[in-house]
Enzyme design. Structure first.
Site, PDB file in Angstrom:
ATOM      1  N   HIS A 181       0.849  -1.186   0.000  1.00 39.57           N
ATOM      2  CA  HIS A 181       0.000   0.000   0.000  1.00 39.57           C
ATOM      3  C   HIS A 181       0.886   1.237   0.000  1.00 39.57           C
ATOM      4  O   HIS A 181       1.942   1.246   0.641  1.00 39.57           O
ATOM      5  CB  HIS A 181      -0.891  -0.031   1.245  1.00 39.57           C
ATOM      6  CG  HIS A 181      -1.929   1.041   1.289  1.00 39.57           C
ATOM      7  ND1 HIS A 181      -2.871   1.197   0.309  1.00 39.57           N
ATOM      8  CD2 HIS A 181      -2.179   2.007   2.207  1.00 39.57           C
ATOM      9  CE1 HIS A 181      -3.666   2.214   0.626  1.00 39.57           C
ATOM     10  NE2 HIS A 181      -3.252   2.721   1.764  1.00 39.57           N
TER      11      HIS A 181
ATOM     12  N   ASN B 189      -2.063   7.564   5.282  1.00 43.73           N
ATOM     13  CA  ASN B 189      -2.706   6.508   4.510  1.00 43.73           C
ATOM     14  C   ASN B 189      -3.778   7.174   3.648  1.00 43.73           C
ATOM     15  O   ASN B 189      -4.727   7.764   4.178  1.00 43.73           O
ATOM     16  CB  ASN B 189      -3.342   5.487   5.458  1.00 43.73           C
ATOM     17  CG  ASN B 189      -4.109   4.394   4.747  1.00 43.73           C
ATOM     18  OD1 ASN B 189      -4.328   4.459   3.542  1.00 43.73           O
ATOM     19  ND2 ASN B 189      -4.512   3.389   5.490  1.00 43.73           N
TER      20      ASN B 189
END
Length: 336
Positions: free
Chosen positions: A75, A99
């Site tokens: 990610h 994130n």
């Protein structure tokens, strides 16, 4: 040509950053990069407007698996700030990381939201840092934990021309731009062609290696170097063009690389086989790889240098773009 939006799923963050900004990207393996060099590069990068993206290698058996520390494998995270924070037990180097999902899936270790370590920071400092404990995907992490928890770092550097264009588009002017300076950039197009006798392969094929395109890089007037040694920081990148469009024809990315040499005094023509047999490169890609672009950062005194891009094997053909960024003035031209 690229079939559908589903093809946008996945891919390399460094390619996306480069395509969206026109900047020059670098890749660092955090397990193999010197800690002090890495911190200096991050600090200087923030001063010069670079973008940073960190990741953990994906688990081939589990898509975007969440680790016990809260981080997601495979990610892409962005780094949004770097700060040296005074605490009751001494200064700590912290990074603010985000994130992009913008949810509660955040780092849960030291200096995470509501970590008791924040009690060692006074309220004034926390206000300066705009510390907020929200389930928004953004969190703080110590530099030491960052380099042991993440594995890859990608940096997108912006030249002065790119920064000017972003300012015109957004209306946001960098207040520190005049003080810290910007990357200076130059670029040239090139090609490896059997017909033009310019596809010489790597240095292993030393008799044909000099036939590759060669580019003279002139470096002068290093500016704003945090090292204070008068050397120029240089980033050179070679990008093979149009390979994605050529994949339906069976032409994938070629293994490519390049080497950098100190130019002989008064050099103005291509270097020959005798030169390469007698002189070592001062910088080069560590390994030839079939990526779209390969990049190397190095530091050298102002002067004249020659960059030789090549495919690994001779007689492999492709068009390419070579770019150079420096903290000083630079010019690049192809040698004939």
């Amino acid at each position: 040509m690229f079939t559908c939006y589903e093809c946008l799923d996945g891919g390399l963050p460094m390619d996306a950053l480069e395509d969206f900004t026109g900047g020059l990207t670098e890749h660092f393996d955090l397990r193999k990069t010197d800690k002090n060099t890495l911190m200096a590069m991050i600090v200087r990068g923030f001063q010069m407007g670079s973008f940073f993206c960190a990741s953990i290698d994906a688990d081939p058996n589990s898509f975007e698996n969440q680790l016990r520390n809260g981080l997601i494998m495979g990610h892409a995270y962005s780094i949004t700030a770097v700060q040296t924070v005074p605490t009751s037990s001494g200064d700590v180097e912290l990074l603010r990381v985000r994130n992009p999902w913008g949810n509660s899936k955040e780092w849960n270790g030291a200096w995470s939201d509501n970590s008791p370590l924040w009690n060692s920071v006074n309220q004034t400092e926390k206000s300066k840092l705009q510390v907020a404990f929200n389930a928004d995907g953004e969190f703080w992490i110590s530099f030491d934990d960052f380099i042991t928890s993440f594995e890859q770092l990608e940096v997108c550097n912006l030249s002065a021309d790119v920064e000017d264009e972003i300012e015109r588009m957004t209306g946001v002017v960098r207040d520190d731009g005049k003080e810290t300076g910007s990357w200076q950039e130059d670029q040239c197009d090139g090609s490896w062609s059997s017909q033009a006798n310019s596809a010489g392969g790597c240095i292993n094929y030393i008799s044909t290696f000099p036939k590759n395109p060669q580019f003279q890089l002139s470096l002068t007037n290093a500016k704003n170097g945090v090292e204070g040694d008068g050397n120029c920081t240089v980033v050179v990148a070679v990008l093979q063009k149009f390979r994605r469009e050529l994949r339906p024809k069976g032409k994938d990315d070629l293994p490519i690389g390049f080497s950098v040499y100190k130019a002989p005094q008064g050099n103005g023509v291509k270097l020959n086989e005798q030169f390469f047999r007698s002189n070592q490169s001062l910088a080069k890609v560590p390994v030839f790889t079939n990526m779209r672009e390969v990049t190397v950062r190095f530091r050298v005194p102002p002067g004249e240098y020659v960059v030789v891009p090549s495919t690994f094997e001779p007689y492999q053909e492709a068009d390419f773009l070579i770019r150079a960024y420096s903290n000083g003035d630079l010019k690049m031209r192809e040698l004939k």
